[in-house]
Design a protein around this motif. Structure first.
Motif, PDB file in Angstrom:
ATOM      1  N   ALA A 275      29.631  38.983  31.397  1.00  0.00           N
ATOM      2  CA  ALA A 275      28.570  38.583  32.329  1.00  0.00           C
ATOM      3  C   ALA A 275      28.635  37.083  32.531  1.00  0.00           C
ATOM      4  O   ALA A 275      28.810  36.326  31.560  1.00  0.00           O
ATOM      5  CB  ALA A 275      27.199  38.989  31.789  1.00  0.00           C
ATOM      6  N   PHE A 276      28.569  36.690  33.791  1.00  0.00           N
ATOM      7  CA  PHE A 276      28.488  35.277  34.176  1.00  0.00           C
ATOM      8  C   PHE A 276      29.722  34.483  33.772  1.00  0.00           C
ATOM      9  O   PHE A 276      29.643  33.290  33.494  1.00  0.00           O
ATOM     10  CB  PHE A 276      27.223  34.625  33.592  1.00  0.00           C
ATOM     11  CG  PHE A 276      25.995  35.452  33.763  1.00  0.00           C
ATOM     12  CD1 PHE A 276      25.727  36.078  34.982  1.00  0.00           C
ATOM     13  CD2 PHE A 276      25.114  35.642  32.725  1.00  0.00           C
ATOM     14  CE1 PHE A 276      24.603  36.852  35.149  1.00  0.00           C
ATOM     15  CE2 PHE A 276      23.990  36.417  32.882  1.00  0.00           C
ATOM     16  CZ  PHE A 276      23.730  37.041  34.103  1.00  0.00           C
ATOM     17  N   LEU A 277      30.864  35.170  33.735  1.00  0.00           N
ATOM     18  CA  LEU A 277      32.115  34.480  33.396  1.00  0.00           C
ATOM     19  C   LEU A 277      33.134  34.590  34.517  1.00  0.00           C
ATOM     20  O   LEU A 277      34.307  34.272  34.336  1.00  0.00           O
ATOM     21  CB  LEU A 277      32.712  35.056  32.103  1.00  0.00           C
ATOM     22  CG  LEU A 277      31.904  34.824  30.837  1.00  0.00           C
ATOM     23  CD1 LEU A 277      32.524  35.548  29.652  1.00  0.00           C
ATOM     24  CD2 LEU A 277      31.785  33.324  30.537  1.00  0.00           C
ATOM     25  N   SER A 278      32.709  35.040  35.666  1.00  0.00           N
ATOM     26  CA  SER A 278      33.645  35.269  36.769  1.00  0.00           C
ATOM     27  C   SER A 278      34.308  33.980  37.243  1.00  0.00           C
ATOM     28  O   SER A 278      35.406  34.015  37.807  1.00  0.00           O
ATOM     29  CB  SER A 278      32.942  35.956  37.939  1.00  0.00           C
ATOM     30  OG  SER A 278      31.880  35.146  38.418  1.00  0.00           O
ATOM     31  N   LYS A 279      33.647  32.839  37.029  1.00  0.00           N
ATOM     32  CA  LYS A 279      34.211  31.569  37.451  1.00  0.00           C
ATOM     33  C   LYS A 279      34.937  30.850  36.328  1.00  0.00           C
ATOM     34  O   LYS A 279      35.451  29.744  36.521  1.00  0.00           O
ATOM     35  CB  LYS A 279      33.107  30.664  38.006  1.00  0.00           C
ATOM     36  CG  LYS A 279      32.435  31.220  39.255  1.00  0.00           C
ATOM     37  CD  LYS A 279      31.354  30.280  39.754  1.00  0.00           C
ATOM     38  CE  LYS A 279      30.663  30.852  41.000  1.00  0.00           C
ATOM     39  NZ  LYS A 279      29.594  29.945  41.490  1.00  0.00           N
ATOM     40  N   GLN A 280      34.999  31.514  35.156  1.00  0.00           N
ATOM     41  CA  GLN A 280      35.619  30.880  33.997  1.00  0.00           C
ATOM     42  C   GLN A 280      37.022  31.448  33.769  1.00  0.00           C
ATOM     43  O   GLN A 280      37.400  32.488  34.308  1.00  0.00           O
ATOM     44  CB  GLN A 280      34.761  31.102  32.745  1.00  0.00           C
ATOM     45  CG  GLN A 280      33.317  30.683  32.896  1.00  0.00           C
ATOM     46  CD  GLN A 280      33.182  29.233  33.292  1.00  0.00           C
ATOM     47  OE1 GLN A 280      33.785  28.353  32.680  1.00  0.00           O
ATOM     48  NE2 GLN A 280      32.407  28.967  34.347  1.00  0.00           N
ATOM     49  N   LYS A 281      37.790  30.758  32.964  1.00  0.00           N
ATOM     50  CA  LYS A 281      39.138  31.205  32.599  1.00  0.00           C
ATOM     51  C   LYS A 281      39.027  32.060  31.345  1.00  0.00           C
ATOM     52  O   LYS A 281      38.826  31.556  30.248  1.00  0.00           O
ATOM     53  CB  LYS A 281      40.042  30.003  32.350  1.00  0.00           C
ATOM     54  CG  LYS A 281      41.505  30.359  32.122  1.00  0.00           C
ATOM     55  CD  LYS A 281      42.354  29.089  31.992  1.00  0.00           C
ATOM     56  CE  LYS A 281      43.824  29.429  31.838  1.00  0.00           C
ATOM     57  NZ  LYS A 281      44.655  28.198  31.711  1.00  0.00           N
ATOM     58  N   VAL A 282      39.116  33.368  31.536  1.00  0.00           N
ATOM     59  CA  VAL A 282      38.988  34.305  30.427  1.00  0.00           C
ATOM     60  C   VAL A 282      40.383  34.802  30.047  1.00  0.00           C
ATOM     61  O   VAL A 282      41.146  35.256  30.907  1.00  0.00           O
ATOM     62  CB  VAL A 282      38.088  35.501  30.798  1.00  0.00           C
ATOM     63  CG1 VAL A 282      37.919  36.433  29.604  1.00  0.00           C
ATOM     64  CG2 VAL A 282      36.732  34.986  31.290  1.00  0.00           C
ATOM     65  N   ILE A 283      40.702  34.737  28.771  1.00  0.00           N
ATOM     66  CA  ILE A 283      42.063  35.029  28.305  1.00  0.00           C
ATOM     67  C   ILE A 283      42.030  36.158  27.278  1.00  0.00           C
ATOM     68  O   ILE A 283      41.162  36.209  26.407  1.00  0.00           O
ATOM     69  CB  ILE A 283      42.710  33.776  27.684  1.00  0.00           C
ATOM     70  CG1 ILE A 283      42.807  32.673  28.748  1.00  0.00           C
ATOM     71  CG2 ILE A 283      44.092  34.096  27.115  1.00  0.00           C
ATOM     72  CD1 ILE A 283      43.260  31.338  28.200  1.00  0.00           C
ATOM     73  N   LEU A 284      43.011  37.053  27.414  1.00  0.00           N
ATOM     74  CA  LEU A 284      43.201  38.136  26.449  1.00  0.00           C
ATOM     75  C   LEU A 284      44.474  37.852  25.661  1.00  0.00           C
ATOM     76  O   LEU A 284      45.531  37.597  26.245  1.00  0.00           O
ATOM     77  CB  LEU A 284      43.327  39.479  27.173  1.00  0.00           C
ATOM     78  CG  LEU A 284      43.566  40.695  26.271  1.00  0.00           C
ATOM     79  CD1 LEU A 284      42.306  41.048  25.505  1.00  0.00           C
ATOM     80  CD2 LEU A 284      44.018  41.893  27.101  1.00  0.00           C
TER      81      LEU A 284
END
Length: 978
Positions: A275-284
């Protein structure tokens, strides 16, 4: 209405502060004027030059005006209700105050949060609500004075509680997290919808202090679970700044990861809430503590659709995209693995979960001759011929890796067994590859079974490894020749063995995980190969007969203990023609150690007393251009793709009949000769210990030699039994399978012509007049017999005249050339197998025409001179075992048929005489000198049990082992059963 209405109808407008203007402009019309007295009014909103302030429009001196009452439709901010009807006369201002609530929700990065449901319970129990708009605002109108209880998105807990509002302590329960749970799952279980409701709950400040991120909460952590979230806010009247801004934290929560999966057969499903991370750089990231020092083996930034708000599933195929195993699947060898999901640069948003890749089992299988399970290209001539010979049962050797003269010997044995290539002189054979040979191989001609039974796949099953029982060729009969000739001509069996290595799939219920064939996910698993020997059941041998001084069983039992043999280690030792060695090295004698079995490499581990090979792993096939090859669907093609997830070895037993083997394969957590650093953990995760292993075993393989009776010449047909079953039993005791079920039977005249027969007689005897020579179907001698001379005694006539005429001067002179003639004729259609010629020496003679009863009485009783035989007397001569597996069996021999024929066939297998007259060449060194009941002995009297026609011998123990392939002339061969 336009902005200039503030000048046209000043009583409808109220002067307000800038702060109030900012707070209410979006719901109540607000205008600004430069000096408040004349034109230039503009709407106050985000497009206004005065909203933020700039050099072109300084804020000093700006006045702000709000509209009183409900305005009519305007060109500016949206109307909030129907516009009242206005007359041209001025209307008094609406003085009634209304109370309302304005809540603005932003995320922790300052962005507005829209589409959140807002529920309100106002003073007196009045209920209302709304939804936050694109600017994060939710406004509830027409409230009464007092405080309202507000729930905003029941799954949210705000990082900052407004000073103007009060958090209402909810109902809560205590909970301790288990391995299978996630915060999100727990929250939903108790009525809210994500893990933030627990992690950010003020009662869990200790938890938050202990775990730096929501995702790092782990099993055994205890916390409070709130069931609802309610804030109490004061309602404010119109005209006052009363906007409450709340900040909601972003969320990153891995809610579930498959506890295990089978890479290349399944995907790993990673369930997560964002939630609320669509503009962030999310890494797996995925890593293993046992690989590359724990560095990521897979790393990927989530795409826009993968990090949109909500519950998502990331499906991973198990292929690494960096590190040592880049472009390869992960395997159990580096278990456990960790999934890490995080926001780059935001340590507070991290989650990790562990999963495993585990082995399920291994299963032995018959391996192919080539990696792609197909014949090599014919242009690769030697490899192609090897493959075809292997397929036809001639053991052409490791395809592409010719060694130990496998190919040459296989070609020769193929030619020996093929009617078009068979040679009467063994010295004419060679291992050349020519067009005729290739044509025969291509036609799949001359195939023979070399492995029967189900031992590979059935631990209780049995299989026979069939080895050709060769016989001596012309000029090769002799004492020490058998072992050397077999070594020169017979290949050791070669059987490709593989294991399929299975992984555990995703578990379902209590199932620890189904068996999955996942070739890409096996990794370089190491398989240890071992074999054991099983004690021979000597009850299957002929029993000792002390009364006849026969000790075959005792001799075999004692001989098997030579060179350290024992009940469970009784195969033929190397010194005596087998492959069994001392324990220090015996563990590897039945395997082909090296790189012969492409693509596997079999190595020696002396410390573990085994050989081993590793499973073939992902190895991208590269094209001539140096780029990876892909199939039509665009998928990567792997080198030796069909061998992935399998390990193999060539099983290479001895060719000694009776030797037996049970094979086993065991998966071990080793790399070459050293344990993996995580061996103990891997064994624990797989539930293994000293007794429980990942292993599979075969049933029993026993080497068996085979031969056949191919042809029987009736010269004439027997009137008594040929006793083929009894003969077959004699050789079966030495593990030679004598095929007696497909014998071609012919009269002599159907095999050779009279002219051919006459040529043999005239060339080898004193009978040189073809006109006086005839080919009889019922007698071997084709000339007239001499009549008794005047006064010639019966004994002289029988034992001298007839004997010399039909035996010494006829039969004895033509046995070899007759064998050669018959071989030349028969081998055109029956290239191998025994040829048995059942003959009667000559035409019957009526002795009663010359001799009286007194003459017979005076001569004495003879087996062939009984009254019934005196009118059809036939002198028996000699039976012979000749080269090229040809037996001449005299039907008048008074001994039992099985004994006579087996004796002569024994000669073909290089067995030599034992207790016979000196002129017949007795060879005591070839026999158990304690045994006096050997079939290679002539009948005689005394003793009574050896009398002619009574004697029922069997091969002695030493003959038995020689027939199997033991070197009976080795210095350490047991001399006696004593």
């Amino acid at each position: 209405m336009s902005a200039d209405d503030v000048f046209a109808h000043p009583k409808k407008w109220q002067s307000i502060s800038r702060a109030t203007a900012v707070s209410i402009h979006w719901r109540i019309p607000v205008v600004t004027t430069p000096d408040g007295t004349s034109g230039g009014a503009v709407w106050f909103d985000e497009l206004s030059p005065y909203f933020h302030g700039a050099n072109a429009a300084p804020l000093e001196g700006i006045r702000y005006w709000r509209y009183l009452g409900t305005p009519p439709q305007i060109s500016g901010p949206p109307a909030l209700g129907p516009a009242p009807q206005e007359s041209s006369a001025e209307q008094p201002p609406v003085e009634e105050q209304k109370f309302w609530l304005n809540v603005v929700v932003v995320d922790e990065f300052g962005d507005f949060v829209s589409n959140l449901g807002v529920s309100v319970v106002g003073p007196g129990g009045a209920k209302g609500g709304g939804t936050t708009d694109g600017k994060g605002r939710a406004v509830i109108n027409n409230l009464k004075p007092g405080k309202s209880k507000v729930s905003i998105g029941k799954h949210l807990f705000f990082t900052d509680e407004s000073k103007a509002g009060t958090f209402v302590k909810p109902e809560e329960v205590s909970h301790t997290m288990t391995e299978a749970e996630s915060l999100g799952g727990i929250a939903r279980k108790f009525g809210t919808t994500d893990g933030r409701s627990i992690y950010y709950y003020s009662a869990n400040s200790a938890l938050k202090g202990k775990r730096a991120a929501l995702g790092l909460v782990q099993a055994k952590d205890t916390f409070k679970v709130p069931k609802t979230f309610v804030y109490e806010f004061p309602n404010k009247p119109d005209g006052e700044a009363h906007e409450y801004t709340l900040k909601v934290p972003a969320m990153l929560d891995i809610t579930k990861v498959d506890p295990q999966f089978a890479p290349s057969a399944e995907t790993l499903d990673i369930h997560y809430d964002l939630a609320f991370l669509s503009k962030q750089k999310v890494i797996l990231e995925i890593s293993s503590p046992h690989l590359d020092g724990g560095a990521p083996l897979f790393k990927q930034e989530l795409k826009a659709n993968e990090k949109a708000d909500g519950s998502r599933v990331f499906k991973w195929d198990g292929v690494a995209n960096q590190g040592k195993i880049k472009d390869k699947h992960i395997s159990p060898l580096h278990t456990p693995y960790k999934v890490k999901l995080y926001v780059d640069g935001k340590a507070q948003h991290t989650d990790e979960r562990e999963f495993q890749v585990l082995f399920h089992s291994i299963e032995l299988r018959r391996g192919p001759w080539t990696p792609d399970e197909a014949a090599p290209k014919e242009s690769d001539e030697k490899s192609w011929v090897q493959y075809q010979l292997n397929e036809l049962g001639f053991w052409g050797g490791p395809v592409g890796k010719d060694t130990d003269k496998y190919l040459e010997k296989a070609i020769i044995r193929y030619k020996v067994n093929h009617k078009d290539f068979h040679q009467l002189d063994a010295s004419n054979y060679n291992g050349n590859i020519d067009a005729a040979l290739k044509a025969a191989l291509k036609a799949k001609a001359n195939a023979r079974p070399y492995l029967t039974g189900d031992a590979i796949t059935n631990a209780k099953g049995e299989s026979k490894i069939r080895v050709e029982a060769i016989t001596y060729e012309k000029g090769e009969f002799g004492g020490t020749l058998k072992a050397s000739k077999e070594k020169d001509r017979v290949n050791r069996p070669l059987i490709p063995i593989e294991v399929d290595i299975f992984l555990r799939g995703k578990p379902a219920g209590k199932d620890p995980g189904p068996k999955k064939r996942a070739p890409g996910g096996v990794g370089p698993a190491q398989i240890e190969w071992r074999f054991t020997e099983k004690s021979e059941n000597l009850d299957l041998q002929f029993a000792d007969i002390p009364a006849h001084k026969g000790y075959p069983r005792t001799y075999i039992e004692k001989a098997k203990k030579v060179h350290g043999g024992s009940a469970d280690n009784d195969n033929c030792p190397k010194e005596l023609g087998g492959i069994r060695e001392p324990a220090a090295t015996n563990y590897k004698t039945a395997w082909f150690v090296g790189d012969q079995y492409i693509p596997y490499v079999v190595k020696d581990d002396a410390g573990q007393k085994c050989v081993y090979s590793q499973a073939w792993v992902d190895k991208p096939l590269m094209g001539a251009d140096g780029k990876p090859v892909k199939d039509k669907a665009g998928k990567q093609v792997f080198e030796h793709d069909l061998r992935r997830g399998r390990a193999g070895v060539y099983f290479r037993p001895s060719y000694v009949a009776g030797d037996d083997y049970q094979l086993s394969a065991t998966l071990v957590f080793r790399k070459d000769t050293a344990d993996l650093p995580n061996k103990a953990d891997l064994e624990k995760r797989h539930g293994l210990d000293a007794k429980k292993k990942i292993t599979d075993s075969t049933g029993r393989f026993r080497v068996e030699r085979y031969a056949k009776v191919a042809y029987q010449i009736n010269w004439p047909a027997r009137t008594n039994s040929s006793q083929w079953p009894e003969i077959a039993v004699e050789f079966a005791k030495a593990y030679i399978d004598l095929d007696i079920g497909s014998i071609t039977k012919k009269k002599i005249s159907e095999v050779i012509t009279e002219a051919e027969y006459e040529a043999v007689i005239t060339a080898n005897t004193a009978h040189n007049d073809p006109a006086k020579i005839r080919l009889y179907d019922d007698a071997l001698v084709g000339v007239d017999l001499p009549a008794p001379a005047a006064g010639e005694a019966l004994a002289d006539y029988r034992e001298t005249t007839i004997s010399q005429y039909v035996d010494d001067n006829y039969w004895g002179l033509i046995t070899t050339p007759m064998q050669e003639l018959l071989s030349k004729k028969i081998r055109k259609t029956h290239p191998v197998g025994f040829i048995v010629v059942d003959f009667l020496t000559h035409k019957p003679i009526d002795l009663t025409a010359t001799y009286s009863a007194a003459d017979f009485t005076a001569y004495g009783e003879r087996a062939d001179l009984k009254p019934a035989d005196r009118t059809k007397f036939i002198k028996w001569t000699s039976s012979y075992g000749k080269a090229d597996s040809l037996i001449f069996a005299d039907q008048k021999d008074p001994d039992k048929v099985y004994y006579v024929v087996a004796h002569e066939m024994g000669h073909n297998f290089w067995l030599r005489h034992y207790e016979v007259p000196a002129s017949n060449g007795p060879q005591p060194g070839d026999h158990d000198t304690r045994d006096h009941n050997c079939a290679m002995t002539y009948s005689k009297t005394p003793p009574a049990y050896m009398a002619q026609g009574v004697y029922t011998p069997h091969f002695c123990g030493k003959c038995n082992l020689k027939l199997r392939g033991w070197d009976a002339h080795a210095a350490t061969m047991l001399a006696s059963s004593t």
